[in-house]
Design a protein around this motif. Structure first.
Motif, PDB file in Angstrom:
ATOM      1  N   UNK A 178       6.651  20.116 -12.795  1.00 33.07           N
ATOM      2  CA  UNK A 178       7.262  19.209 -12.066  1.00 33.07           C
ATOM      3  C   UNK A 178       8.511  18.550 -13.311  1.00 33.07           C
ATOM      4  N   UNK A 179       9.552  18.351 -13.343  1.00 36.60           N
ATOM      5  CA  UNK A 179      10.329  17.552 -14.048  1.00 36.60           C
ATOM      6  C   UNK A 179      11.064  16.596 -13.522  1.00 36.60           C
ATOM      7  N   UNK A 180      11.129  15.213 -14.046  1.00 40.02           N
ATOM      8  CA  UNK A 180      11.762  14.281 -13.660  1.00 40.02           C
ATOM      9  C   UNK A 180      11.739  14.004 -11.919  1.00 40.02           C
ATOM     10  N   UNK A 181      10.526  14.334 -11.444  1.00 39.21           N
ATOM     11  CA  UNK A 181      10.176  14.326  -9.974  1.00 39.21           C
ATOM     12  C   UNK A 181      10.061  13.017  -9.607  1.00 39.21           C
ATOM     13  N   UNK A 182      10.134  12.687  -8.189  1.00 40.83           N
ATOM     14  CA  UNK A 182      10.023  11.470  -7.363  1.00 40.83           C
ATOM     15  C   UNK A 182       9.075  11.779  -6.488  1.00 40.83           C
ATOM     16  N   UNK A 205      -3.697   9.941 -13.319  1.00 43.42           N
ATOM     17  CA  UNK A 205      -2.947  10.278 -14.322  1.00 43.42           C
ATOM     18  C   UNK A 205      -1.456   9.880 -14.047  1.00 43.42           C
ATOM     19  N   UNK A 206      -1.175  10.311 -12.717  1.00 37.86           N
ATOM     20  CA  UNK A 206       0.043   9.369 -12.015  1.00 37.86           C
ATOM     21  C   UNK A 206      -0.429   8.049 -11.916  1.00 37.86           C
ATOM     22  N   UNK A 207       0.511   7.033 -11.943  1.00 36.95           N
ATOM     23  CA  UNK A 207       0.022   5.752 -11.635  1.00 36.95           C
ATOM     24  C   UNK A 207       0.348   5.451 -10.177  1.00 36.95           C
ATOM     25  N   UNK A 208      -1.033   5.342  -9.600  1.00 36.69           N
ATOM     26  CA  UNK A 208      -1.437   4.811  -8.300  1.00 36.69           C
ATOM     27  C   UNK A 208      -1.931   3.334  -8.455  1.00 36.69           C
ATOM     28  N   UNK A 209      -1.418   2.297  -7.731  1.00 35.77           N
ATOM     29  CA  UNK A 209      -1.584   0.887  -8.109  1.00 35.77           C
ATOM     30  C   UNK A 209      -3.282   0.879  -7.655  1.00 35.77           C
ATOM     31  N   UNK A 269       2.946   3.405   3.566  1.00 34.90           N
ATOM     32  CA  UNK A 269       1.597   3.380   4.165  1.00 34.90           C
ATOM     33  C   UNK A 269       1.687   3.943   5.570  1.00 34.90           C
ATOM     34  N   UNK A 270       0.474   4.609   6.045  1.00 32.76           N
ATOM     35  CA  UNK A 270       0.293   5.045   7.414  1.00 32.76           C
ATOM     36  C   UNK A 270       1.045   6.371   7.927  1.00 32.76           C
ATOM     37  N   UNK A 271       1.650   6.933   6.865  1.00 32.46           N
ATOM     38  CA  UNK A 271       2.605   8.195   7.259  1.00 32.46           C
ATOM     39  C   UNK A 271       1.667   9.394   6.768  1.00 32.46           C
ATOM     40  N   UNK A 272       1.914  10.306   7.117  1.00 31.66           N
ATOM     41  CA  UNK A 272       1.029  11.713   7.084  1.00 31.66           C
ATOM     42  C   UNK A 272       1.918  12.882   6.318  1.00 31.66           C
ATOM     43  N   UNK A 273       1.644  13.204   5.224  1.00 32.17           N
ATOM     44  CA  UNK A 273       2.579  13.961   4.676  1.00 32.17           C
ATOM     45  C   UNK A 273       1.939  15.188   4.348  1.00 32.17           C
ATOM     46  N   UNK A 274       2.788  16.457   4.690  1.00 31.36           N
ATOM     47  CA  UNK A 274       2.211  17.810   4.281  1.00 31.36           C
ATOM     48  C   UNK A 274       2.979  18.193   3.070  1.00 31.36           C
ATOM     49  N   UNK A 332       0.813  -1.468  -0.039  1.00 31.33           N
ATOM     50  CA  UNK A 332       0.021  -0.070   0.049  1.00 31.33           C
ATOM     51  C   UNK A 332       0.974   1.334   0.109  1.00 31.33           C
ATOM     52  N   UNK A 333       2.238   1.127  -0.087  1.00 27.72           N
ATOM     53  CA  UNK A 333       2.979   2.146  -0.434  1.00 27.72           C
ATOM     54  C   UNK A 333       2.846   2.992  -1.917  1.00 27.72           C
ATOM     55  N   UNK A 334       2.961   4.174  -1.834  1.00 26.21           N
ATOM     56  CA  UNK A 334       2.932   4.727  -3.402  1.00 26.21           C
ATOM     57  C   UNK A 334       4.218   5.145  -3.749  1.00 26.21           C
ATOM     58  N   UNK A 335       4.749   4.648  -4.778  1.00 27.76           N
ATOM     59  CA  UNK A 335       6.005   5.112  -5.272  1.00 27.76           C
ATOM     60  C   UNK A 335       5.706   5.497  -6.659  1.00 27.76           C
ATOM     61  N   UNK A 336       6.115   6.806  -6.978  1.00 28.12           N
ATOM     62  CA  UNK A 336       6.128   7.240  -8.485  1.00 28.12           C
ATOM     63  C   UNK A 336       7.402   8.017  -8.839  1.00 28.12           C
ATOM     64  N   UNK A 337       8.032   7.399  -9.744  1.00 27.00           N
ATOM     65  CA  UNK A 337       9.402   7.983 -10.020  1.00 27.00           C
ATOM     66  C   UNK A 337       9.562   8.614 -11.548  1.00 27.00           C
ATOM     67  N   UNK A 338      10.367   9.551 -11.364  1.00 28.16           N
ATOM     68  CA  UNK A 338      10.857  10.135 -12.879  1.00 28.16           C
ATOM     69  C   UNK A 338       9.384  10.675 -13.534  1.00 28.16           C
TER      70      UNK A 338
END
Length: 682
Positions: free
Chosen positions: A193-197, A227-231, A202-207, A176-182
């Motif tokens: 955004x250009x070449x961003x990651x 539009x960005x690939x989330x599983x 899972x379970x963390x709160x991001x600002x 359930x982690x979301x990892x989107x690269x490049x």
């Protein structure tokens, strides 16, 4: 300069008369469509290549087209006086040739009897291309006329690995982690955004923080629309739009957001009805037992109580929870949308400025509620206190990239400053090292005995990584024009005003004189000039025009430089000042509203939620501007840090009255926390 006809005659002396008429007709009637020489080459280049045979290559044909293109551009102002005789429209050669036995025997070939060496089909093809281009331009002009505001659209692209694609398609990805690269994100022609990651554990709160207009809201939308690939197995909710109003009670609207529970209950009702009516075929009882087990597993019976607690925390009284959603204002429907998302518990919750729609009490409740949130949150917020309370990580959007930091907002500020300091030190140290090596190279460059050493030093320079100086963000400065003059009190006074509503909006309207009190007196100094910033300031702006035009319409008769200077005071400069207001970010629209409000130089400001949508740097600048302003200020805000920065007195509006809190915000916060404990929220 030679005319296009003369250029054609000199470059192609053997050109057919009919082809000559066609090309000159295209140049005349379609000149407005040639935005570059490439367009002209596309329209007639192939025909001219056919006419020339092998005598001219592609570069020569392009050079001829360039000469004709330059002639057309220079001749535009005096085109009516052009001496050459041109056709009003391209000749449809295909129709002419239908009257002849041979498609290549054409009339009017410069008084010579010979076959045309030009393929008629190529003429038709060129004609079709030109017609399509003219139709496209016509459609664009029609669109501009019927809808003058055509907004840009956001788009995203990303690189993907075959391993991830195979894992996703096989259904074996259980993380359930979301990892989107490049990945890249653009808004129209602007790269955000250009070449961003981005990595969301899972379970963390991001600002998610960053300056206004850099793409924070756009990034959330790209994730929400996938539009960005989330599983695919990760459920997500984006709290963006208010709930549509209908006859559904608020509590029921929240319950319906849990689609799994609703589907099970619907199936349970259907099976129970079949069994009661004697239409069961034997398997219904087993299905019903299975459904009861699933309902018990998800604690469906506790759902109404949980939904009610969420609504109460966001300010809905028991009576309001039973009201139809159509009876609520837009702000309350946004709270309802937030309540639905909190109740549904998605795997990834996307929040965009959630505190904008809430009062202090609801913000404190939300902080407490999200601290025990079980899944992942990505929230855009400019409320420092809120981020300090709920964030486990900060993602900083700047310079078309995303940088991650562990900890709350205050930790992010300290760590970022340390990073920047270290980055600058490394850059300066490398510059000194480069300079030292370069001095050696310059000194012994022509010394044969040192040739090998010089070559070694040159290779060392080539291998050094390219470090960049610190990319410092421009400081935000705001200044309110000072229209203050000393007044003898009272400046603005309300005496014994009766209850004419229950909240801040009524109080502000009474202060401004927009409402007449049912009893009591409003007294305002005769020289009082009030500047008002509405919580819904966007509704006061014409979104179809630029910020410069907006001010020129509101305050006509002044030079454009004055409007630009006024906008520049609030960070709307350069290209931003001439773009349609609708294309600006929420914070940029707020800055335009500030520029409009302060243009007449008021001596008293009434500001209703002025920090909504502003980035943190602009909020700080606004606070400094208000502290330096010598006139009067009444501020309605739920931003704790901003209140502490600006306000000398704190007044709470509730229960049909206004009460001064002697201990300031600390005392008010303590009172709310005690109230939460009494009500069982803590």
């Amino acid at each position: 300069m030679a005319t296009c006809a003369e250029i054609l005659r000199s470059e192609f002396p053997e050109i057919d008369g009919q082809v000559f008429d066609y090309v000159t007709g295209v140049l005349h009637s379609g000149s407005a469509d040639f935005e570059s020489v490439d367009d002209l080459v596309e329209a007639v280049g192939e025909l001219l290549q056919e006419v020339s045979g092998d005598s001219k290559d592609d570069a020569s044909i392009r050079a001829v087209c360039q000469r004709m293109y330059n002639t057309l551009r220079l001749a535009e102002p005096q085109s009516q006086g052009n001496s050459q005789v041109l056709l009003d429209a391209p000749i449809q050669l295909s129709k002419i040739t239908e009257n002849y036995d041979c498609g290549t025997n054409l009339p009017g070939l410069l008084k010579r009897e010979q076959s045309s060496t030009v393929n008629a089909k190529k003429l038709e093809k060129a004609e079709a291309r030109l017609k399509a281009k003219q139709e496209k331009r016509s459609e664009k002009d029609t669109l501009k006329t019927s809808n003058p505001l055509v907004l840009e659209e956001a788009s995203a692209s990303q690189a993907g690995s075959r391993k991830e694609s195979r894992l996703e398609s096989s259904g074996k990805n259980k993380s359930y982690d979301v990892r989107i690269e490049n990945f890249d994100v653009s808004f129209g022609d602007r790269v955000l955004l250009a070449g961003a990651d981005v990595n969301l554990a899972w379970g963390r709160r991001y600002g998610l923080v960053g300056r206004n207009g850099l793409g924070k809201t756009t990034l959330l939308k790209m994730l929400a629309t996938r539009s960005l690939r989330v599983p695919a197995h990760i459920s997500l909710l984006h709290v963006e739009q208010e709930v549509a109003g209908d006859d559904t009670p608020a509590l029921q609207s929240v319950l319906e957001s849990d689609t799994v529970r609703e589907d099970l209950l619907q199936r349970e009702r259907e099976l129970s009805a079949q069994i009661a009516a004697g239409r069961a075929e034997g398997s219904e009882s087993a299905q019903l037992a299975e459904i009861y087990a699933k309902l018990e597993e998800i604690e469906a019976d506790k759902a109404p109580a949980r939904a009610s607690v969420i609504l109460a925390g966001l300010g809905f009284t028991p009576k309001m929870q039973q009201q139809p959603t159509r009876e609520f204002s837009g702000g309350w429907r946004m709270r309802l949308a937030l309540a639905r998302a909190l109740f549904a518990r998605p795997d990834l919750l996307l929040l965009d400025e959630p505190t904008n729609m809430l009062d202090v009490r609801a913000i404190l409740w939300l902080e407490n509620y999200l601290q025990t949130w079980p899944s992942t949150i990505l929230v855009v917020s400019h409320d420092r206190n809120f981020l300090n309370a709920i964030a486990t990580d900060i993602i900083h959007l700047h310079s078309q990239r995303l940088d991650g930091y562990r900890g709350d907002f205050e930790t992010f500020i300290k760590t970022k400053q340390e990073r920047l300091l270290n980055q600058q030190r490394e850059y300066e140290a490398q510059q000194q090292y480069r300079q030292h090596i370069q001095v050696f190279i310059d000194r012994f460059r022509y010394n044969a005995n040192r040739a090998s050493q010089v070559q070694s030093k040159l290779k060392m320079l080539e291998k050094l990584p390219e470090l960049k100086p610190v990319d410092k963000e421009l400081e935000v400065v705001m200044k309110f024009p000072d229209g203050f003059e000393k007044f003898s009190p009272p400046i603005l006074q309300l005496d014994e005003v009766g209850e004419n509503g229950a909240g801040k909006s009524t109080m502000l309207k009474l202060l401004m004189g927009d409402l007449t009190p049912v009893r009591g007196i409003r007294h305002a100094h005769r020289n009082l000039k009030i500047g008002y910033f509405s919580q819904h300031h966007v509704e006061q702006l014409d979104l179809n025009v630029s910020a410069v035009e907006l001010l020129s319409r509101k305050f006509p008769g002044r030079p454009e430089e004055e409007y630009r200077h006024q906008l520049g005071r609030y960070g709307i400069s350069g290209e931003l000042a001439v773009r349609p207001v609708a294309s600006l970010s929420g914070g940029q629209k707020s800055r335009v509203a500030f520029a409009q409000m302060t243009m007449p130089c008021p001596n008293f400001y009434i500001l209703d939620e002025p920090t909504n949508h502003l980035d943190m740097e602009t909020i700080e600048a606004l606070g400094c501007a208000l502290n330096n302003f010598r006139g009067g200020v009444i501020l309605v805000s739920h931003d704790e840090r901003f209140i502490r920065l600006v306000c000398q007195e704190l007044w709470v509006c509730e229960g049909g009255g206004v009460t001064r809190v002697e201990g300031g915000f600390d005392q008010y916060r303590a009172l709310l926390q005690e109230q939460f404990r009494r009500e069982g929220f803590l």
